[in-house]
Design a protein around this motif. Sequence first.
Motif, PDB file in Angstrom:
ATOM      1  N   ARG A  69      -0.462  -6.509 -15.342  1.00  0.00           N
ATOM      2  CA  ARG A  69      -1.284  -6.192 -14.177  1.00  0.00           C
ATOM      3  C   ARG A  69      -2.738  -6.473 -14.503  1.00  0.00           C
ATOM      4  O   ARG A  69      -3.148  -6.465 -15.663  1.00  0.00           O
ATOM      5  CB  ARG A  69      -1.089  -4.746 -13.735  1.00  0.00           C
ATOM      6  CG  ARG A  69      -1.540  -3.694 -14.739  1.00  0.00           C
ATOM      7  CD  ARG A  69      -1.136  -2.305 -14.246  1.00  0.00           C
ATOM      8  NE  ARG A  69      -1.511  -1.257 -15.199  1.00  0.00           N
ATOM      9  CZ  ARG A  69      -1.170   0.020 -15.062  1.00  0.00           C
ATOM     10  NH1 ARG A  69      -0.420   0.405 -14.019  1.00  0.00           N
ATOM     11  NH2 ARG A  69      -1.545   0.908 -15.956  1.00  0.00           N
TER      12      ARG A  69
ATOM     13  N   PRO B 118      -3.577   6.236  -8.357  1.00  0.00           N
ATOM     14  CA  PRO B 118      -4.593   5.263  -7.935  1.00  0.00           C
ATOM     15  C   PRO B 118      -4.949   4.260  -9.043  1.00  0.00           C
ATOM     16  O   PRO B 118      -5.235   3.098  -8.743  1.00  0.00           O
ATOM     17  CB  PRO B 118      -5.787   6.147  -7.565  1.00  0.00           C
ATOM     18  CG  PRO B 118      -5.153   7.428  -7.103  1.00  0.00           C
ATOM     19  CD  PRO B 118      -3.964   7.613  -8.000  1.00  0.00           C
ATOM     20  N   GLU B 119      -4.908   4.703 -10.280  1.00  0.00           N
ATOM     21  CA  GLU B 119      -5.235   3.801 -11.387  1.00  0.00           C
ATOM     22  C   GLU B 119      -4.160   2.739 -11.630  1.00  0.00           C
ATOM     23  O   GLU B 119      -4.371   1.834 -12.446  1.00  0.00           O
ATOM     24  CB  GLU B 119      -5.507   4.579 -12.680  1.00  0.00           C
ATOM     25  CG  GLU B 119      -4.437   5.554 -13.058  1.00  0.00           C
ATOM     26  CD  GLU B 119      -4.764   6.975 -12.600  1.00  0.00           C
ATOM     27  OE1 GLU B 119      -5.231   7.150 -11.456  1.00  0.00           O
ATOM     28  OE2 GLU B 119      -4.533   7.907 -13.411  1.00  0.00           O
ATOM     29  N   ASP B 120      -3.032   2.827 -10.942  1.00  0.00           N
ATOM     30  CA  ASP B 120      -2.025   1.765 -11.020  1.00  0.00           C
ATOM     31  C   ASP B 120      -2.351   0.604 -10.079  1.00  0.00           C
ATOM     32  O   ASP B 120      -1.663  -0.422 -10.098  1.00  0.00           O
ATOM     33  CB  ASP B 120      -0.637   2.311 -10.671  1.00  0.00           C
ATOM     34  CG  ASP B 120      -0.132   3.336 -11.673  1.00  0.00           C
ATOM     35  OD1 ASP B 120       0.419   4.356 -11.232  1.00  0.00           O
ATOM     36  OD2 ASP B 120      -0.314   3.111 -12.884  1.00  0.00           O
ATOM     37  N   THR B 121      -3.361   0.771  -9.252  1.00  0.00           N
ATOM     38  CA  THR B 121      -3.765  -0.292  -8.334  1.00  0.00           C
ATOM     39  C   THR B 121      -4.157  -1.543  -9.110  1.00  0.00           C
ATOM     40  O   THR B 121      -5.000  -1.496 -10.009  1.00  0.00           O
ATOM     41  CB  THR B 121      -4.937   0.173  -7.458  1.00  0.00           C
ATOM     42  OG1 THR B 121      -4.499   1.253  -6.627  1.00  0.00           O
ATOM     43  CG2 THR B 121      -5.465  -0.961  -6.594  1.00  0.00           C
TER      44      THR B 121
ATOM     45  N   LEU C  26       0.846  -1.187   0.000  1.00  0.00           N
ATOM     46  CA  LEU C  26       0.000   0.000   0.000  1.00  0.00           C
ATOM     47  C   LEU C  26       0.886   1.242   0.000  1.00  0.00           C
ATOM     48  O   LEU C  26       1.800   1.358   0.827  1.00  0.00           O
ATOM     49  CB  LEU C  26      -0.904   0.002   1.230  1.00  0.00           C
ATOM     50  CG  LEU C  26      -1.758   1.244   1.460  1.00  0.00           C
ATOM     51  CD1 LEU C  26      -2.763   1.428   0.319  1.00  0.00           C
ATOM     52  CD2 LEU C  26      -2.475   1.144   2.809  1.00  0.00           C
TER      53      LEU C  26
ATOM     54  N   VAL D 276      -0.549  -4.373  -5.610  1.00  0.00           N
ATOM     55  CA  VAL D 276      -0.151  -2.977  -5.435  1.00  0.00           C
ATOM     56  C   VAL D 276      -1.419  -2.155  -5.257  1.00  0.00           C
ATOM     57  O   VAL D 276      -2.309  -2.196  -6.108  1.00  0.00           O
ATOM     58  CB  VAL D 276       0.648  -2.472  -6.650  1.00  0.00           C
ATOM     59  CG1 VAL D 276       0.883  -0.970  -6.545  1.00  0.00           C
ATOM     60  CG2 VAL D 276       1.968  -3.225  -6.769  1.00  0.00           C
ATOM     61  N   THR D 277      -1.488  -1.419  -4.158  1.00  0.00           N
ATOM     62  CA  THR D 277      -2.631  -0.561  -3.883  1.00  0.00           C
ATOM     63  C   THR D 277      -2.132   0.863  -3.705  1.00  0.00           C
ATOM     64  O   THR D 277      -1.281   1.116  -2.846  1.00  0.00           O
ATOM     65  CB  THR D 277      -3.384  -1.013  -2.631  1.00  0.00           C
ATOM     66  OG1 THR D 277      -3.779  -2.379  -2.779  1.00  0.00           O
ATOM     67  CG2 THR D 277      -4.621  -0.158  -2.405  1.00  0.00           C
ATOM     68  N   VAL D 278      -2.666   1.764  -4.510  1.00  0.00           N
ATOM     69  CA  VAL D 278      -2.275   3.163  -4.445  1.00  0.00           C
ATOM     70  C   VAL D 278      -3.468   3.967  -3.956  1.00  0.00           C
ATOM     71  O   VAL D 278      -4.517   4.008  -4.619  1.00  0.00           O
ATOM     72  CB  VAL D 278      -1.806   3.680  -5.812  1.00  0.00           C
ATOM     73  CG1 VAL D 278      -1.301   5.124  -5.689  1.00  0.00           C
ATOM     74  CG2 VAL D 278      -0.710   2.782  -6.387  1.00  0.00           C
ATOM     75  N   SER D 279      -3.311   4.606  -2.824  1.00  0.00           N
ATOM     76  CA  SER D 279      -4.396   5.393  -2.250  1.00  0.00           C
ATOM     77  C   SER D 279      -4.298   6.844  -2.701  1.00  0.00           C
ATOM     78  O   SER D 279      -3.206   7.371  -2.908  1.00  0.00           O
ATOM     79  CB  SER D 279      -4.350   5.313  -0.728  1.00  0.00           C
ATOM     80  OG  SER D 279      -3.151   5.875  -0.244  1.00  0.00           O
TER      81      SER D 279
ATOM     82  N   THR E  87      -6.860  -5.980 -12.765  1.00  0.00           N
ATOM     83  CA  THR E  87      -7.833  -5.576 -11.760  1.00  0.00           C
ATOM     84  C   THR E  87      -9.087  -6.424 -11.943  1.00  0.00           C
ATOM     85  O   THR E  87      -9.320  -6.965 -13.034  1.00  0.00           O
ATOM     86  CB  THR E  87      -8.168  -4.088 -11.883  1.00  0.00           C
ATOM     87  OG1 THR E  87      -8.592  -3.813 -13.234  1.00  0.00           O
ATOM     88  CG2 THR E  87      -6.949  -3.228 -11.565  1.00  0.00           C
TER      89      THR E  87
END
Length: 123
Positions: A37, A87-90, A10, A119-122, A39
Amino acid sequence: VQLQASGGGLVQAGGSLRLSCVASGLTFRHYVMAWFRQTPGKEREHVASISWSGDNTGYVDSVKGRFTASRDNAKNTVYLQMNSLKPEDTAVYYCAAGNNWPPGVRPSEYEHWGQGTLVTVSS
């Protein structure tokens, strides 16, 4: 053959992460390596590829200038340095091994896969 990906986690938007993928059971230097990747509900997307020697790389447009693929053939390891994360790289990030250069962008063009690292991007 085993590809073991790690390094996910994160991170806040604008931050950085470095993914690693250690390969075993194959002659690593003989393979083009790639990162994909995925989602939920979407197809697996090609992110980056690196040639056998590491001299050439390729990236999807959305990560150009932010992500850098590299490899250490002595360590059987490929890396993905991810900077300026959004965030869109999550996604769950997967490493893959294939044989084609120019690199394929379809998952079916890769022979071996790792298990994925989240991978979490806040924001």
